[in-house]
Motif scaffolding. Structure first.
Motif, short mmCIF file in Angstrom:
data_model
loop_
_atom_site.label_atom_id
_atom_site.label_comp_id
_atom_site.label_asym_id
_atom_site.label_seq_id
_atom_site.Cartn_x
_atom_site.Cartn_y
_atom_site.Cartn_z
N GLY A 97 -8.47 23.97 7.67
CA GLY A 97 -9.48 22.91 7.68
C GLY A 97 -10.85 23.43 7.33
N ASP A 98 -11.85 23.01 8.11
CA ASP A 98 -13.24 23.37 7.87
C ASP A 98 -13.40 24.87 7.69
OD1 ASP A 98 -16.24 22.87 8.05
OD2 ASP A 98 -15.92 24.23 9.74
N ALA A 99 -14.12 25.28 6.66
CA ALA A 99 -14.25 26.69 6.31
C ALA A 99 -14.71 27.56 7.46
CB ALA A 99 -15.20 26.85 5.12
N CYS A 100 -15.59 27.00 8.30
CA CYS A 100 -16.17 27.77 9.41
C CYS A 100 -15.54 27.42 10.76
CB CYS A 100 -17.68 27.55 9.45
SG CYS A 100 -18.54 28.02 7.93
N TYR A 101 -14.36 26.83 10.73
CA TYR A 101 -13.61 26.54 11.95
C TYR A 101 -14.36 25.61 12.90
CZ TYR A 101 -10.88 30.53 10.29
OH TYR A 101 -10.13 31.38 9.51
N GLY A 102 -15.24 24.76 12.33
CA GLY A 102 -15.98 23.82 13.15
C GLY A 102 -17.12 24.43 13.93
N LYS A 103 -17.51 25.66 13.62
CA LYS A 103 -18.57 26.34 14.37
C LYS A 103 -19.84 26.44 13.53
CE LYS A 103 -15.60 29.10 17.38
NZ LYS A 103 -15.98 28.32 18.58
N ASN A 104 -20.99 26.34 14.21
CA ASN A 104 -22.25 26.60 13.54
C ASN A 104 -22.48 28.11 13.50
OD1 ASN A 104 -23.50 27.47 16.00
ND2 ASN A 104 -23.92 25.34 16.55
N PRO A 105 -23.48 28.59 12.72
CA PRO A 105 -23.67 30.02 12.58
C PRO A 105 -23.88 30.76 13.91
CG PRO A 105 -24.80 28.92 10.80
CD PRO A 105 -24.31 27.83 11.73
N ALA A 106 -24.63 30.18 14.83
CA ALA A 106 -24.88 30.85 16.11
C ALA A 106 -23.58 31.00 16.90
CB ALA A 106 -25.92 30.08 16.92
N ASP A 107 -22.78 29.94 16.92
CA ASP A 107 -21.52 30.00 17.67
C ASP A 107 -20.53 30.94 17.00
OD1 ASP A 107 -22.46 28.27 19.59
OD2 ASP A 107 -21.53 26.48 18.72
N MET A 108 -20.50 30.97 15.67
CA MET A 108 -19.60 31.89 15.00
C MET A 108 -19.99 33.34 15.25
SD MET A 108 -16.90 32.35 13.20
CE MET A 108 -16.51 30.79 12.39
N THR A 109 -21.29 33.61 15.20
CA THR A 109 -21.75 34.97 15.48
C THR A 109 -21.41 35.37 16.91
OG1 THR A 109 -23.56 34.70 13.89
CG2 THR A 109 -23.79 36.47 15.50
N ALA A 110 -21.54 34.44 17.83
CA ALA A 110 -21.19 34.72 19.23
C ALA A 110 -19.69 34.98 19.37
CB ALA A 110 -21.61 33.55 20.12
N TRP A 111 -18.88 34.25 18.62
CA TRP A 111 -17.43 34.45 18.68
C TRP A 111 -17.06 35.84 18.18
CZ3 TRP A 111 -13.14 35.87 16.10
CH2 TRP A 111 -11.91 35.49 16.62
N ILE A 112 -17.64 36.24 17.07
CA ILE A 112 -17.35 37.57 16.52
C ILE A 112 -17.82 38.65 17.50
CG2 ILE A 112 -17.83 39.16 14.61
CD1 ILE A 112 -18.18 36.64 12.83
N CYS A 118 -21.05 31.02 7.09
CA CYS A 118 -20.57 30.73 8.45
C CYS A 118 -21.28 31.49 9.56
CB CYS A 118 -19.06 30.98 8.52
SG CYS A 118 -18.10 29.86 7.47
N THR A 119 -21.99 32.58 9.24
CA THR A 119 -22.78 33.26 10.27
C THR A 119 -24.27 33.14 10.00
OG1 THR A 119 -22.99 35.46 9.25
CG2 THR A 119 -20.93 34.98 10.43
N GLY A 120 -24.65 32.48 8.90
CA GLY A 120 -26.05 32.44 8.53
C GLY A 120 -26.54 33.80 8.05
N ASN A 121 -25.60 34.64 7.59
CA ASN A 121 -25.89 36.01 7.15
C ASN A 121 -26.44 36.86 8.29
OD1 ASN A 121 -25.52 37.81 5.05
ND2 ASN A 121 -27.59 37.54 4.21
N SER A 122 -25.75 36.81 9.41
CA SER A 122 -26.14 37.61 10.57
C SER A 122 -26.18 39.09 10.25
CB SER A 122 -25.14 37.38 11.71
OG SER A 122 -25.37 38.28 12.77
N ASN A 123 -27.21 39.78 10.78
CA ASN A 123 -27.32 41.22 10.58
C ASN A 123 -26.98 41.99 11.85
OD1 ASN A 123 -29.49 40.74 12.25
ND2 ASN A 123 -31.03 41.54 10.85
N ARG A 124 -26.25 41.37 12.76
CA ARG A 124 -26.01 41.92 14.09
C ARG A 124 -25.02 43.08 14.10
NH1 ARG A 124 -24.70 37.81 18.93
NH2 ARG A 124 -26.84 37.22 18.34
#
Length: 283
Positions: free
Chosen positions: A172-187, A214-220
């Motif tokens: 389904g949705d490319a980012c699994y229904g998560k916004n960038p902040a939530d995806m970064t937190a999941w990773i 999907c992460t907003g290009n997180s540099n974390r």
């Protein structure tokens, strides 16, 4: 186990009340509705890069004759390859491989043990990877599941740290229904759990385009988790934020090897160092 009389009377009263008010039809059971089961119907076909190729395409391959001699050839496989001729893979120049172990918290590659042990027997340095499903459970739960089903690291000099395959959602949705902040937190949840329990930082497998989307290009993660980059083109190209180099480049989904082709960004001794432990990898 016998039901206590008081509880039984309460249950009969509640059922009678629901029947009288029409809320419960005769013969219906007073049981909680089970949570909707996660969809794993495509799990046997999902592998590192399957969705990246589908979304981003294939734009050529590098000129192998011009590749730096300090690059080490390897590949990755999953259950859809079936039985792998590891001696032929080694004879074609492969020195390492990654094997899909798990997906989400409900699928184990049925070929994993044969593929993983077969690579070891043929003298390849091997590691396991997990196909992420941020839509079905937490990062910590999936790290635990991965570790319990083949993703553990061994300090034997022949086992690479586990890898997190995070790419476009095949369901389904490319980012699994998560916004960038939530995806970064999941990773972060996955990688921290893996580090705490395996004693090694997991590699992160992804593409630059998915990472930006999907992460907003997180540099974390650039200072903690080695990058395994997927890009099917003549050059590596732009890297996700936070990384100044890739450790592995998956450059092709076809070729003489029995799986996707990769280059480790360094000579074979660097692959050996990554397998040997944190001190050797940092040397």
């Amino acid at each position: 186990m016998r039901t206590k009389p008081g509880n039984d009377r309460g249950r009969r009263w509640r059922k009678g009340f629901l029947l009288a008010t029409g809320t419960l039809l005769p013969g219906a059971l007073l049981t909680a509705a089970p949570a909707e089961a996660a969809d794993y119907s495509l799990a046997g076909q999902n592998y590192a890069g399957s969705q990246i190729a589908a979304h981003e395409g294939v734009h050529g391959s590098p000129d192998l004759a011009r590749i730096d001699a300090d690059q080490t050839l390897g590949h990755d496989v999953s259950g859809h390859q079936g039985v792998v001729d590891w001696k032929a893979a080694s004879g074609s120049g492969a020195r390492f491989t990654y094997v899909k172990a798990t997906e989400g918290t409900g699928f184990v590659n049925p070929q994993f043990t044969a593929q993983y042990d077969g690579a070891h027997a043929a003298g390849l340095i091997r590691g396991a990877y997990h196909f992420a499903r941020p839509d079905v459970s937490s990062g910590a739960e999936q790290a635990d599941y991965f570790l319990a089903h083949g993703g553990a690291w061994r300090g034997d000099g022949k086992t690479l740290p586990g890898a997190l395959d995070i790419e476009y959602n095949p369901y389904g949705d490319a980012c699994y229904g998560k916004n960038p902040a939530d995806m970064t937190a999941w990773i972060t949840d996955f990688t921290r759990t893996y580090l705490a329990k395996a004693g090694r930082s997991a590699l992160i497998y992804t593409s630059t385009s998915w990472w930006k989307l999907c992460t907003g290009n997180s540099n974390r993660f650039g200072n903690t988790d080695p990058l395994w980059l997927a890009r099917y083109a003549p050059q590596v190209g732009e890297l996700p934020a936070g990384w100044d180099k890739q450790s592995i480049w998956q450059f092709s989904r076809t070729g003489g090897l029995p799986g996707d082709q990769n280059y480790y960004n360094g000579p074979f001794r660097r692959v050996q160092a990554l397998a040997s432990g944190p001190a050797a990898a940092a040397a």
